[in-house]
Scaffold this motif. Structure first.
Motif, PDB file in Angstrom:
ATOM      1  N   PRO A  77       0.824  -1.203   0.000  1.00 63.10           N
ATOM      2  CA  PRO A  77       0.000   0.000   0.000  1.00 63.10           C
ATOM      3  C   PRO A  77       0.864   1.260   0.000  1.00 63.10           C
ATOM      4  O   PRO A  77       0.372   2.355  -0.279  1.00 63.10           O
ATOM      5  N   CYS A 106       1.461   1.321  -6.018  1.00 64.13           N
ATOM      6  CA  CYS A 106       0.973   0.935  -4.693  1.00 64.13           C
ATOM      7  C   CYS A 106      -0.528   0.685  -4.792  1.00 64.13           C
ATOM      8  O   CYS A 106      -1.208   1.284  -5.616  1.00 64.13           O
ATOM      9  N   TRP A 107      -1.009  -0.197  -3.926  1.00 63.04           N
ATOM     10  CA  TRP A 107      -2.376  -0.704  -4.034  1.00 63.04           C
ATOM     11  C   TRP A 107      -3.164  -0.528  -2.749  1.00 63.04           C
ATOM     12  O   TRP A 107      -2.598  -0.577  -1.653  1.00 63.04           O
ATOM     13  N   ARG A 108      -4.470  -0.351  -2.899  1.00 64.62           N
ATOM     14  CA  ARG A 108      -5.360  -0.374  -1.731  1.00 64.62           C
ATOM     15  C   ARG A 108      -6.645  -1.053  -2.145  1.00 64.62           C
ATOM     16  O   ARG A 108      -6.998  -1.106  -3.326  1.00 64.62           O
ATOM     17  N   ARG A 117      -9.964   4.926  -6.843  1.00 68.97           N
ATOM     18  CA  ARG A 117      -8.886   4.156  -7.456  1.00 68.97           C
ATOM     19  C   ARG A 117      -8.301   3.164  -6.455  1.00 68.97           C
ATOM     20  O   ARG A 117      -8.281   3.407  -5.252  1.00 68.97           O
ATOM     21  N   ARG A 118      -7.814   2.051  -6.964  1.00 73.21           N
ATOM     22  CA  ARG A 118      -7.193   1.054  -6.096  1.00 73.21           C
ATOM     23  C   ARG A 118      -5.695   0.970  -6.299  1.00 73.21           C
ATOM     24  O   ARG A 118      -5.020   0.201  -5.616  1.00 73.21           O
ATOM     25  N   GLU A 119      -5.195   1.686  -7.273  1.00 73.21           N
ATOM     26  CA  GLU A 119      -3.739   1.684  -7.463  1.00 73.21           C
ATOM     27  C   GLU A 119      -3.289   3.066  -7.896  1.00 73.21           C
ATOM     28  O   GLU A 119      -4.065   3.838  -8.474  1.00 73.21           O
ATOM     29  N   HIS A 120      -2.081   3.381  -7.567  1.00 78.03           N
ATOM     30  CA  HIS A 120      -1.438   4.575  -8.114  1.00 78.03           C
ATOM     31  C   HIS A 120       0.067   4.333  -8.116  1.00 78.03           C
ATOM     32  O   HIS A 120       0.548   3.374  -7.514  1.00 78.03           O
TER      33      HIS A 120
END
Ligand code: 4HU
Length: 419
Positions: A77, A106-108, A117-120
């Motif tokens: 994350p 990174c992911w959430r 959004r789940r990634e950036h």
């Protein structure tokens, strides 16, 4: 078959990929100018790496899964725990200080999704082994250098700076134990987002009096370091910030920064200076944020090393640049379009393309049977500098037609003269 990418994730078609590569290029270029070295770590880490009990949003939203052997894994994350793990793994073998950067995805994962959004991708810049605020000054100067590099000015972003030491002194005076410092900071950070009553209740469950909110809010309303001092702010924290603003002036970036005692940040591990940048208008999500985290290594069972860093996401900065009409026009990178008029010139065209490519030029070789008009339009759309034509009569004489697409001028050249 649903053709959308998984919820909260993005495809990067070439148009988006050009912008992403451009931004990452700016991240890397600024890091280079500041003498930071690039590192990386796996996007999949052991879930244990993120076990923290302070109730941080980032930990609540970890994207976890089990592998086929039943190991608990997580998509990272944030990068800081991986970096801390890498530093600890090498122990004393790394000569300190280190100044490292990375641009990890990174992911959430939130159970309640609101189209988030789940990634950036997040540019991370960290300094290990420097105890004083020179590290913070260098990091803030780097974040500001990025803003300047992408065409933003001090009026476009609001960079807030504070130190958790101010709050630490205050919480100690309220009888809050050291072990509760991180969790209480995480709760106070929520005052900007959730009703006070909810924060009070959670403080209560930690055994902390609701009255600390009064003290924290009183403190948060200070406009200046002098006012904070008058309210009994921690002297070391105040001196750190005074020195940091002096150093920022030397970097020429003090005009971008503003002391804001209401800034806490939602990560438990920060111990000193914290900072955060927001778009000056509209958007309420942070462009970047960071701070000092001198006690993270002991949380992993190692010996502490002073450390400081920031994370700078790719999404909010791109939205801001778009809103301001300051996204760059990214030209195509094709130098030459090579086109054979006839099927029997296909192999010679490949020879010509191969020669140009060996010399380092970017060559788009037309691979199918097409009309001349199509090749022209295609070269134009690609933003190519030249159109290189193999035509039967010219090729008989061993020459190519080379058209300069900016001037329209056409000349004959032998392949070895093309360069
Ligand atoms: C966070 C972490 C990972 C991915 C995304 Br999108 N956001 C927290 O800001």
């Amino acid at each position: 078959m649903n053709l959308s990418p998984p919820r909260g994730t993005r495809d990067f078609y070439p148009a988006e990929m050009r912008l992403r590569s451009w931004l990452h290029g700016r991240f890397r270029e600024v890091a280079r100018r500041f003498g930071f070295e690039e590192y990386d770590a796996p996007v999949v880490e052991s879930a244990d790496l993120y076990v923290r009990k302070a109730g941080e949003e980032i930990v609540d939203q970890i994207y976890t899964f089990q592998d086929k052997s039943g190991r608990d894994l997580a998509l990272r994350p944030e990068m800081t725990p991986s970096l801390a793990r890498m530093v600890l793994q090498r122990g004393g073998a790394l000569g300190l200080p280190i100044k490292w950067f990375s641009v990890p995805q990174c992911w959430r994962y939130e159970r309640m999704t609101r189209g988030r959004r789940r990634e950036h991708f997040q540019w991370n810049m960290d300094v290990f082994g420097v105890p004083g605020v020179t590290a913070e000054a260098e990091l803030l100067a780097a974040a500001v250098a990025l803003f300047e590099d992408v065409g933003l000015t001090a009026g476009d972003v609001d960079v807030r700076v504070s130190s958790r030491r101010l709050l630490e002194g205050l919480l100690q005076a309220e009888g809050v134990g050291d072990d509760l410092f991180g969790p209480v900071c995480v709760l106070l950070d929520k005052l900007e987002k959730v009703p006070r009553e909810a924060v009070e209740e959670e403080l209560g469950s930690l055994g902390v009096e609701a009255a600390v909110i009064d003290r924290a809010l009183e403190f948060a309303s200070c406009a200046t370091l002098e006012e904070a001092r008058a309210l009994g702010g921690d002297e070391q924290g105040l001196q750190d910030l005074e020195r940091l603003f002096e150093l920022a002036a030397a970097y020429g970036c003090d005009g971008w920064l503003r002391f804001d005692p209401s800034l806490v940040r939602g990560l438990a591990y920060y111990t000193g200076v914290v900072f955060e940048a927001f778009p000056a208008r509209g958007e309420w999500r942070a462009l970047c944020g960071g701070g000092r985290y001198d006690r993270l290594l002991s949380a992993f069972g190692g010996r502490d090393v002073p450390a400081c860093g920031f994370g700078f996401g790719d999404a909010v900065i791109m939205e801001l640049l778009k809103d301001l009409g300051r996204l760059p026009e990214l030209p195509g990178r094709i130098d030459d379009v090579v086109f054979a008029f006839a099927a029997d010139l296909r192999a010679p065209a490949m020879e010509v393309a191969a020669r140009l490519r060996r010399s380092g030029r970017s060559v788009d070789l037309i691979l199918e049977e097409r009309r001349m008009k199509w090749a022209f339009r295609h070269a134009d759309a690609a933003g190519a500098a030249r159109l290189v034509l193999l035509a039967p009569e010219e090729w008989e004489r061993g020459v190519l037609k080379v058209r300069d697409l900016s001037t329209g001028e056409e000349v004959e050249r032998r392949p070895e003269e093309l360069g």
